[in-house]
Design a protein around this motif. Structure first.
Motif, PDB file in Angstrom:
ATOM      1  N   ASP A   1       0.844  -1.199   0.000  1.00 43.10           N
ATOM      2  CA  ASP A   1       0.000   0.000   0.000  1.00 43.10           C
ATOM      3  C   ASP A   1       0.879   1.250   0.000  1.00 43.10           C
ATOM      4  O   ASP A   1       1.645   1.477   0.937  1.00 43.10           O
ATOM      5  CB  ASP A   1      -0.906  -0.008   1.231  1.00 43.10           C
TER       6      ASP A   1
ATOM      7  N   LEU B   1       0.154   3.312   3.282  1.00 41.02           N
ATOM      8  CA  LEU B   1       0.454   2.678   4.563  1.00 41.02           C
ATOM      9  C   LEU B   1       1.937   2.459   4.788  1.00 41.02           C
ATOM     10  O   LEU B   1       2.429   2.655   5.900  1.00 41.02           O
ATOM     11  CB  LEU B   1      -0.270   1.329   4.680  1.00 41.02           C
TER      12      LEU B   1
ATOM     13  N   ILE C   1      -1.728  -2.171  12.419  1.00 39.09           N
ATOM     14  CA  ILE C   1      -3.023  -2.348  11.749  1.00 39.09           C
ATOM     15  C   ILE C   1      -4.172  -2.186  12.728  1.00 39.09           C
ATOM     16  O   ILE C   1      -5.153  -1.489  12.452  1.00 39.09           O
ATOM     17  CB  ILE C   1      -3.066  -3.713  11.029  1.00 39.09           C
TER      18      ILE C   1
ATOM     19  N   THR D   1      -7.856   0.990   8.766  1.00 37.52           N
ATOM     20  CA  THR D   1      -6.875   0.064   8.202  1.00 37.52           C
ATOM     21  C   THR D   1      -7.226  -1.366   8.575  1.00 37.52           C
ATOM     22  O   THR D   1      -7.171  -2.272   7.740  1.00 37.52           O
ATOM     23  CB  THR D   1      -5.455   0.427   8.682  1.00 37.52           C
TER      24      THR D   1
END
Length: 99
Positions: free
Chosen positions: A25, A28, A60, A66
Motif C-alpha cells: 500500500d 500505509l 493495523i 486500516t
C-alpha cells in the motif's frame, strides 16, 4: 506440536500476510516506516526480530479503518487479527509504545 505452537505459527503467518498488505500500500508503507523508524531496506532483517510481527499487527489494529480494510481484503475477522497480535512476542495492546 502443542496448541500454543500452532497458535504462534498461525499468528506469524497472519502477521506476514499483514506485512505484505502494508508493504503493497503506497500510503500505509511510508506511515509504517515513519512510525517504526525502520528503513524500507531493513524490513527483511527487522522481520526476524522478536516483536516485529506483533508490531505490524499493532500498527493495523491501532487504526480502525486500516484494520477493517485488511479484514475485508483478506477475509480475516478483526478479532482474529487482535488474537494473533496477542499470540506473538510483545503483542500487547499498548499501541502508543509499540512499533
Amino acid at each position: 506440536m502443542t496448541r500454543d505452537d500452532r497458535n504462534s505459527e498461525n499468528a506469524e503467518a497472519l502477521a506476514i500476510q499483514a506485512l505484505a498488505f502494508v508493504a503493497s500500500d503506497p500510503e500505509l508503507l511510508p506511515r509504517f516506516l515513519a512510525i517504526s523508524g525502520i528503513d524500507a531496506q531493513a524490513i527483511r532483517q527487522a522481520a526476524r526480530e522478536p516483536g516485529f510481527l506483533a508490531g505490524v499487527l499493532q500498527f493495523i489494529v491501532a487504526h480502525e479503518p486500516t484494520l477493517m480494510r485488511f479484514s475485508e481484503e483478506t477475509g480475516i475477522p478483526p478479532q482474529q487479527v487482535t488474537a494473533a497480535m496477542r499470540a506473538l512476542p510483545f503483542g500487547d495492546d499498548n499501541h502508543d509504545r509499540s512499533v
